[in-house]
Design a protein around this motif. Structure first.
Motif, PDB file in Angstrom:
ATOM      1  N   ASP A 415      12.430  20.785   1.817  1.00  0.00           N
ATOM      2  CA  ASP A 415      12.658  22.096   1.218  1.00  0.00           C
ATOM      3  C   ASP A 415      12.695  23.190   2.282  1.00  0.00           C
ATOM      4  OD1 ASP A 415      12.749  20.955  -1.280  1.00  0.00           O
ATOM      5  OD2 ASP A 415      10.670  21.436  -1.793  1.00  0.00           O
ATOM      6  N   ILE A 464      11.861  27.186  -6.114  1.00  0.00           N
ATOM      7  CA  ILE A 464      10.581  26.888  -5.456  1.00  0.00           C
ATOM      8  C   ILE A 464       9.675  28.122  -5.471  1.00  0.00           C
ATOM      9  CG2 ILE A 464       9.513  26.284  -3.256  1.00  0.00           C
ATOM     10  CD1 ILE A 464      12.057  24.644  -2.652  1.00  0.00           C
ATOM     11  N   HIS A 495      11.637  23.571 -11.560  1.00  0.00           N
ATOM     12  CA  HIS A 495      11.822  22.390 -10.710  1.00  0.00           C
ATOM     13  C   HIS A 495      13.130  21.679 -11.066  1.00  0.00           C
ATOM     14  CE1 HIS A 495      10.755  18.985  -8.223  1.00  0.00           C
ATOM     15  NE2 HIS A 495      10.964  18.171  -9.244  1.00  0.00           N
TER      16      HIS A 495
END
Length: 520
Positions: A415, A464, A495
């Motif tokens: 990420d 996120i 998510h």
């Protein structure tokens, strides 16, 4: 809404309004000989009748910095007495027209009030404002009315006497004509314009009465497109965007905050992508860090506004039976408090010496870049191509993040790398924008494709960040004895949105690569 300069304006002031902001002036100015006679205007542009003459004696003192910074930005600030709208008038360019802020004056006030000085702080660079000209006008104003009694426009016949307080300029006298729309249309203004020209009025060659009062001291317009390199022009445009949107940021306009923040990002990106081509005497690292500071205090406000809208929409999209407890109220309360505090920090930053010092440094930086050697097209294209290849490498690294670490750590590392890729593609996009004037439509096409790619990665990153905030909210709700179910549900939705966004990544990447092959 257009507000007349006639006696009807007086009502706004007697109602003790603190100020009027956002009024747009749509007007034309003309040079006329001393023996000019106003032609019959009835029947033109929807005019059914011409009102009686309103005779006014206006006395205006114009203010600017010692170096005429306001005039350089084509902004005028005056305190006017006489007429029907006495007080402080601040006029700024707005497209082909002008916007105006009016603040009533009190007593013999000769120092511009804070409501005005704050609006020009970015232009003045913190320098003191002082009188630079005095202009006395004998105005004969007539209202051009439609058949329903509304005012199409106002025609002002001005006999002007000017005195420069900035130098030893001789006094000047002349006659001019001005027509300003009130309730009429722009096509009506065009028709009236044609009638006045046919009668001998000529479009004014000088931009304003102040310009004529100051004569040769009035600053020349900056070089137009093509007169400086694409690199210097891009930097200048971003510096100018910061100054242009400063008043709106101070007024709490969300779009102004967004546009100023984008300008700071473009400046930082250009410094990083084109550093070897920039003036050697500039401390680029320090300048980058100062711009980053400004980006940060803008971002605190912008991100809070955007997050509030996103979460409000997310809550509203859920069935009412799945929203347990005061979810929307808790979200609104938390974010409203944070944004309010962020706005205070932002305005304090804009009022600080650090901000005006940054603008002065940007002036020197932009001027030095414009005065330096003209960078070749080949070198600009090479640097822009490097920015894109750097972004491609970062995305490739993100997609091949090793998985031998524990699963959650592997995801976190991926990420982070996807987020760094997004920022790198943003820099590549800004580099493509910079070379567009010399590279044409292919560069614009690439910038569009990189925007799409950046948006895909941005949607993933947003999910996120939003998920982290929802977790914080859930803990607060639980501590307060509330049901935290809905926050968990929204977290799961975020998510899922993030994962779905990445499904569009291969296509966005292919389209960007195809556009890049046609350019670099």
């Amino acid at each position: 809404m257009f507000i007349s300069r006639s006696r009807f304006r007086q009502a706004a002031f007697t109602a003790k309004l603190d100020y009027m902001a956002g009024k747009l002036e749509v007007e034309r100015k003309y040079e006329v000989p001393v023996d000019f006679a106003l032609p019959p205007l009835t029947g033109i542009g929807g005019v059914a009748s011409v009102g009686d003459a309103d005779d006014q004696r206006l006395d205006a003192t114009y203010y600017d910095t010692p170096t005429l910074r306001l005039a350089r930005g084509r902004v005028t600030l005056r305190r006017r007495t006489g007429g029907n709208d006495a007080g402080w008038h601040l006029k700024r360019p707005s497209g082909g027209d002008r916007s105006e802020l009016q603040v009533p004056a009190s007593g013999r006030q000769t120092k511009p009030p804070t409501a005005v000085t704050a609006q020009v702080r970015a232009l003045s660079r913190g320098e003191a404002l002082q009188p630079v000209a005095r202009i006395r006008t004998h105005r004969v104003e007539r209202a051009l009315r439609a058949a329903d009694g509304s005012t199409v426009a106002l025609v002002a016949d001005d006999s002007v006497n000017t005195e420069s307080l900035h130098g030893s300029r001789p006094e000047r006298q002349w006659r001019e004509l001005e027509i300003e729309l009130v309730d009429g249309s722009r096509s009506a203004l065009d028709d009236l314009d044609a009638a006045l020209r046919a009668a001998g009025a000529r479009p004014a060659q000088s931009p304003s009465k102040l310009a004529q009062a100051l004569g040769d001291d009035y600053p020349a317009a900056p070089p137009g497109p093509g007169k400086v390199s694409a690199l210097a022009a891009y930097l200048r445009d971003q510096r100018d965007a910061i100054v242009e949107h400063d008043p709106g940021v101070r007024d709490g306009d969300a779009e102004s905050v967004h546009k100023m923040r984008v300008a700071t990002r473009r400046l930082r990106s250009t410094i990083r992508s084109f550093a070897p081509l920039l003036p050697a005497g500039t401390d680029l690292n320090r300048l980058h860090d100062e711009i980053k500071w400004l980006t940060g205090i803008l971002g605190e406000v912008r991100d809070g506004d955007v997050m509030g809208e996103r979460l409000a929409g997310a809550v509203a999209a859920e069935p009412p039976e799945l929203v347990l407890g005061p979810v929307a109220a808790r979200i609104q309360q938390l974010l409203a408090g944070r944004v309010a505090a962020a706005r205070e920090r932002l305005v304090a930053g804009l009022d600080s010496r650090r901000y005006t010092d940054l603008l002065v440094e940007l002036d020197a930086f932009v001027d030095a870049t414009a005065a330096g050697p003209r960078t070749s097209r080949k070198e600009l294209m090479r640097r822009a191509g490097q920015a894109l290849r750097r972004a491609d490498r970062r995305l490739a690294a993100a997609e091949h993040t090793p998985e031998e670490a524990p699963t959650h750590l592997g995801h976190e590392r991926r990420d982070e790398r996807l987020h760094e890729s997004r920022k790198a593609y943003k820099r590549a996009r800004y580099a493509a924008e910079l070379v567009a004037p010399i590279a044409g439509g292919r560069a614009t096409k690439l910038a569009d494709r990189l925007t799409d790619l950046q948006d895909v990665l941005g949607a993933h990153q947003d999910s996120i960040v939003t998920g982290d905030l929802l977790r914080e909210l859930a803990l607060q709700a639980y501590a307060a004895g509330e049901n935290a179910f809905t926050y968990g549900l929204l977290h799961a939705r975020q998510h899922e949105h993030g994962l779905l966004a990445l499904n569009d990544l291969p296509k966005a990447r292919r389209r960007a690569a195809k556009a890049a092959r046609k350019l670099y």
